[in-house]
Design a protein around this motif. Sequence first.
Motif, PDB file in Angstrom:
ATOM      1  N   LEU A 153     -23.312  16.102  -8.486  1.00 30.51           N
ATOM      2  CA  LEU A 153     -24.619  16.477  -9.031  1.00 30.51           C
ATOM      3  C   LEU A 153     -25.676  15.411  -8.764  1.00 30.51           C
ATOM      4  O   LEU A 153     -26.816  15.712  -8.422  1.00 30.51           O
ATOM      5  CB  LEU A 153     -24.513  16.663 -10.554  1.00 30.51           C
ATOM      6  CG  LEU A 153     -24.084  18.032 -11.060  1.00 30.51           C
ATOM      7  CD1 LEU A 153     -23.910  17.963 -12.572  1.00 30.51           C
ATOM      8  CD2 LEU A 153     -25.105  19.097 -10.683  1.00 30.51           C
ATOM      9  N   ARG A 154     -25.268  14.153  -8.926  1.00 36.78           N
ATOM     10  CA  ARG A 154     -26.251  13.055  -8.825  1.00 36.78           C
ATOM     11  C   ARG A 154     -26.919  12.954  -7.455  1.00 36.78           C
ATOM     12  O   ARG A 154     -27.965  12.360  -7.329  1.00 36.78           O
ATOM     13  CB  ARG A 154     -25.588  11.730  -9.177  1.00 36.78           C
ATOM     14  CG  ARG A 154     -24.497  11.334  -8.211  1.00 36.78           C
ATOM     15  CD  ARG A 154     -23.854  10.017  -8.574  1.00 36.78           C
ATOM     16  NE  ARG A 154     -23.064  10.121  -9.797  1.00 36.78           N
ATOM     17  CZ  ARG A 154     -22.599   9.081 -10.466  1.00 36.78           C
ATOM     18  NH1 ARG A 154     -22.865   7.869 -10.062  1.00 36.78           N
ATOM     19  NH2 ARG A 154     -21.871   9.239 -11.543  1.00 36.78           N
ATOM     20  N   PHE A 155     -26.261  13.518  -6.427  1.00 33.92           N
ATOM     21  CA  PHE A 155     -26.840  13.425  -5.074  1.00 33.92           C
ATOM     22  C   PHE A 155     -27.609  14.687  -4.674  1.00 33.92           C
ATOM     23  O   PHE A 155     -28.271  14.718  -3.649  1.00 33.92           O
ATOM     24  CB  PHE A 155     -25.735  13.209  -4.038  1.00 33.92           C
ATOM     25  CG  PHE A 155     -24.930  11.970  -4.275  1.00 33.92           C
ATOM     26  CD1 PHE A 155     -25.505  10.717  -4.071  1.00 33.92           C
ATOM     27  CD2 PHE A 155     -23.617  12.038  -4.701  1.00 33.92           C
ATOM     28  CE1 PHE A 155     -24.756   9.567  -4.280  1.00 33.92           C
ATOM     29  CE2 PHE A 155     -22.874  10.897  -4.916  1.00 33.92           C
ATOM     30  CZ  PHE A 155     -23.435   9.655  -4.713  1.00 33.92           C
ATOM     31  N   SER A 156     -27.488  15.720  -5.484  1.00 29.82           N
ATOM     32  CA  SER A 156     -28.073  17.004  -5.100  1.00 29.82           C
ATOM     33  C   SER A 156     -29.590  16.868  -4.960  1.00 29.82           C
ATOM     34  O   SER A 156     -30.269  16.391  -5.869  1.00 29.82           O
ATOM     35  CB  SER A 156     -27.731  18.058  -6.157  1.00 29.82           C
ATOM     36  OG  SER A 156     -28.193  19.312  -5.730  1.00 29.82           O
ATOM     37  N   GLY A 157     -30.102  17.273  -3.803  1.00 32.58           N
ATOM     38  CA  GLY A 157     -31.546  17.157  -3.546  1.00 32.58           C
ATOM     39  C   GLY A 157     -31.943  15.871  -2.871  1.00 32.58           C
ATOM     40  O   GLY A 157     -33.125  15.661  -2.589  1.00 32.58           O
ATOM     41  N   SER A 158     -30.985  14.990  -2.569  1.00 31.59           N
ATOM     42  CA  SER A 158     -31.320  13.727  -1.882  1.00 31.59           C
ATOM     43  C   SER A 158     -31.441  13.976  -0.380  1.00 31.59           C
ATOM     44  O   SER A 158     -30.847  14.920   0.145  1.00 31.59           O
ATOM     45  CB  SER A 158     -30.257  12.665  -2.165  1.00 31.59           C
ATOM     46  OG  SER A 158     -29.014  13.032  -1.593  1.00 31.59           O
ATOM     47  N   HIS A 159     -32.160  13.117   0.314  1.00 37.69           N
ATOM     48  CA  HIS A 159     -32.452  13.335   1.735  1.00 37.69           C
ATOM     49  C   HIS A 159     -31.898  12.241   2.641  1.00 37.69           C
ATOM     50  O   HIS A 159     -31.180  12.522   3.578  1.00 37.69           O
ATOM     51  CB  HIS A 159     -33.965  13.478   1.925  1.00 37.69           C
ATOM     52  CG  HIS A 159     -34.513  14.646   1.165  1.00 37.69           C
ATOM     53  ND1 HIS A 159     -34.460  15.935   1.630  1.00 37.69           N
ATOM     54  CD2 HIS A 159     -35.049  14.737  -0.080  1.00 37.69           C
ATOM     55  CE1 HIS A 159     -34.971  16.765   0.734  1.00 37.69           C
ATOM     56  NE2 HIS A 159     -35.332  16.059  -0.318  1.00 37.69           N
ATOM     57  N   ASP A 160     -32.207  10.978   2.355  1.00 39.99           N
ATOM     58  CA  ASP A 160     -31.716   9.880   3.188  1.00 39.99           C
ATOM     59  C   ASP A 160     -30.347   9.463   2.638  1.00 39.99           C
ATOM     60  O   ASP A 160     -30.250   8.902   1.542  1.00 39.99           O
ATOM     61  CB  ASP A 160     -32.721   8.717   3.113  1.00 39.99           C
ATOM     62  CG  ASP A 160     -32.233   7.469   3.826  1.00 39.99           C
ATOM     63  OD1 ASP A 160     -31.017   7.361   4.118  1.00 39.99           O
ATOM     64  OD2 ASP A 160     -33.062   6.582   4.078  1.00 39.99           O
ATOM     65  N   PRO A 161     -29.261   9.736   3.382  1.00 39.07           N
ATOM     66  CA  PRO A 161     -27.914   9.508   2.828  1.00 39.07           C
ATOM     67  C   PRO A 161     -27.618   8.046   2.469  1.00 39.07           C
ATOM     68  O   PRO A 161     -26.965   7.777   1.467  1.00 39.07           O
ATOM     69  CB  PRO A 161     -26.967   9.993   3.932  1.00 39.07           C
ATOM     70  CG  PRO A 161     -27.791  10.890   4.789  1.00 39.07           C
ATOM     71  CD  PRO A 161     -29.192  10.357   4.721  1.00 39.07           C
ATOM     72  N   ILE A 162     -28.099   7.112   3.295  1.00 42.30           N
ATOM     73  CA  ILE A 162     -27.813   5.695   3.010  1.00 42.30           C
ATOM     74  C   ILE A 162     -28.565   5.261   1.740  1.00 42.30           C
ATOM     75  O   ILE A 162     -27.992   4.632   0.843  1.00 42.30           O
ATOM     76  CB  ILE A 162     -28.246   4.788   4.198  1.00 42.30           C
ATOM     77  CG1 ILE A 162     -27.596   5.242   5.503  1.00 42.30           C
ATOM     78  CG2 ILE A 162     -27.970   3.319   3.885  1.00 42.30           C
ATOM     79  CD1 ILE A 162     -26.162   4.897   5.688  1.00 42.30           C
ATOM     80  N   ALA A 163     -29.832   5.628   1.658  1.00 42.85           N
ATOM     81  CA  ALA A 163     -30.609   5.290   0.462  1.00 42.85           C
ATOM     82  C   ALA A 163     -30.014   5.975  -0.769  1.00 42.85           C
ATOM     83  O   ALA A 163     -29.964   5.392  -1.859  1.00 42.85           O
ATOM     84  CB  ALA A 163     -32.070   5.707   0.651  1.00 42.85           C
ATOM     85  N   ALA A 164     -29.533   7.208  -0.580  1.00 42.30           N
ATOM     86  CA  ALA A 164     -28.994   7.971  -1.720  1.00 42.30           C
ATOM     87  C   ALA A 164     -27.798   7.271  -2.360  1.00 42.30           C
ATOM     88  O   ALA A 164     -27.614   7.324  -3.578  1.00 42.30           O
ATOM     89  CB  ALA A 164     -28.601   9.376  -1.264  1.00 42.30           C
ATOM     90  N   LEU A 165     -27.000   6.581  -1.536  1.00 42.49           N
ATOM     91  CA  LEU A 165     -25.832   5.890  -2.097  1.00 42.49           C
ATOM     92  C   LEU A 165     -26.257   4.945  -3.218  1.00 42.49           C
ATOM     93  O   LEU A 165     -25.612   4.880  -4.269  1.00 42.49           O
ATOM     94  CB  LEU A 165     -25.130   5.060  -1.017  1.00 42.49           C
ATOM     95  CG  LEU A 165     -24.242   5.788  -0.027  1.00 42.49           C
ATOM     96  CD1 LEU A 165     -23.693   4.788   0.968  1.00 42.49           C
ATOM     97  CD2 LEU A 165     -23.121   6.524  -0.737  1.00 42.49           C
ATOM     98  N   LEU A 166     -27.335   4.205  -2.972  1.00 44.06           N
ATOM     99  CA  LEU A 166     -27.762   3.229  -3.975  1.00 44.06           C
ATOM    100  C   LEU A 166     -28.705   3.852  -5.002  1.00 44.06           C
ATOM    101  O   LEU A 166     -28.557   3.639  -6.202  1.00 44.06           O
ATOM    102  CB  LEU A 166     -28.420   2.022  -3.301  1.00 44.06           C
ATOM    103  CG  LEU A 166     -27.524   1.255  -2.320  1.00 44.06           C
ATOM    104  CD1 LEU A 166     -28.192  -0.048  -1.920  1.00 44.06           C
ATOM    105  CD2 LEU A 166     -26.151   0.969  -2.908  1.00 44.06           C
ATOM    106  N   LEU A 167     -29.662   4.630  -4.542  1.00 46.75           N
ATOM    107  CA  LEU A 167     -30.669   5.148  -5.478  1.00 46.75           C
ATOM    108  C   LEU A 167     -30.074   6.190  -6.427  1.00 46.75           C
ATOM    109  O   LEU A 167     -30.482   6.282  -7.582  1.00 46.75           O
ATOM    110  CB  LEU A 167     -31.856   5.750  -4.702  1.00 46.75           C
ATOM    111  CG  LEU A 167     -32.596   4.802  -3.754  1.00 46.75           C
ATOM    112  CD1 LEU A 167     -33.812   5.498  -3.138  1.00 46.75           C
ATOM    113  CD2 LEU A 167     -33.041   3.529  -4.456  1.00 46.75           C
TER     114      LEU A 167
END
Length: 451
Positions: A393-407
């Motif tokens: 759920l926490r990643f749903s809607g994220s775009h940049d995969p590397i940034a998403a890991l941390l953000l």
Amino acid sequence: MAATRIWIKNPLAIFTANDLDACGGLVIEDGRITEVLGAGQQPAAPCQQVFDAREHVVMPGLINTHHHFYQTLTRAWAPVVNQPLFPWLKTLYPVWARLTPEKLALASKVALAELLLSGCSTAADHHYLFPGGLEHAIDVQVEAVRELGMRAMLTRGSMSLGEADGGLPPQQTVQQGEVILADSQRLIEQYHQRGEGAQIQIALAPCSPFSVTQEIMRASAELAEALDVRLHTHLAETLDEEDFCLQRFGLRTVDYLDNVGWLGPRTWLAHGIHFNPDEITRLGAAGTGICHCPSSNMRLASGICPSVELEAAGAPLGLGVDGSASNDASNMILEARQALYIQRLRYGAEAITPQRVLGWATRGSAKLLGRRDIGELAVGKQADLALFKLDELRFSGSHDPIAALLLCAADRADRMMIGGTWRVIDGQIEGLDVAKLIADHRQAARELIAG
Ligand SMILES: [Zn+2]
């Protein structure tokens, strides 16, 4: 017979810790990376195994460069939840003095398993407690590392300056210099592996200025030089420590380090917060490494590591979770997130990117441990890989995969490969009964506190 070739094919995203184009993935053979494939490229020869990584973010296994595994037994312990370093230590020392080999084995396994599941393939530990009955603490840790199949830099810590002589730790937790040095030499001869692909390495690690004598600092540096191993200690963590150095030695921390023969490229320091500009220049010129421990520094309100100035001066910078009594999680990917945020607070959003922080957790950390074979994805490097999925759920809607890991706060790897062998599959550690480990560890933690 030729070794099996494995193709980690077409990852969703890949962080190599260098500027290589690896969109086509990696080929692994004999535990090492033998091909780095650009976009659309195919392996040069057939691969017996193909792992379709289209749902995975791939990166080098994260490298933790400072921890105290034994402290997993004293996480979130009420008496020290709201204390800064010195009172926190003085409250905990008598509890830690009751540590046994069985409890240390459980504590080490818990810390390693937790690290592994958070994307960490290589872990350093700083163990400096050797009460009666626990003289073979490092041997116990070697067994735990082997069981998990990880790589480790186990540092033979020491405390030799007890309360009776003006130090901080109680007398029953300190050892004589001769005992420390003899055990250090034994451990290096028995366990320290050299060269590419080493699984276990040993370093020497007198604990801190307020718990060891200058004699043991000097003797450890001489032994490390003679046997060619690395040196590690805590330094410039708090202003209390700076005051201690000024009062006892008449020196600031970096002068103290220089004075005992430690200011050089063999040394990496945990924390490294309270330096003035001249000290940063000297550390950089010496090539002395700094392990940034953001969570611990926030938890104990110690301060903020001057990462950008240290790097600009030439000091290698890596990351560490620090011990579990001051973090209290052993989660490397979340630690990278903490580093991103605390360092942005100091240097601004533009200067501190996810890639820069992940570089600290991989290539930078490898440098602290003196390793060239891990920490980045390139031909010839060890096949130590962390693979994360972005399907929660926490990643749903994220775009940049590397940034998403941390953000978006990734906290668990889906797969881990170490030296070409899968150690974590579908978020589970191969061959480890985690439920039993937790049950045994919780019991040990209760017993340790009860005394
Ligand atoms: Zn520490």
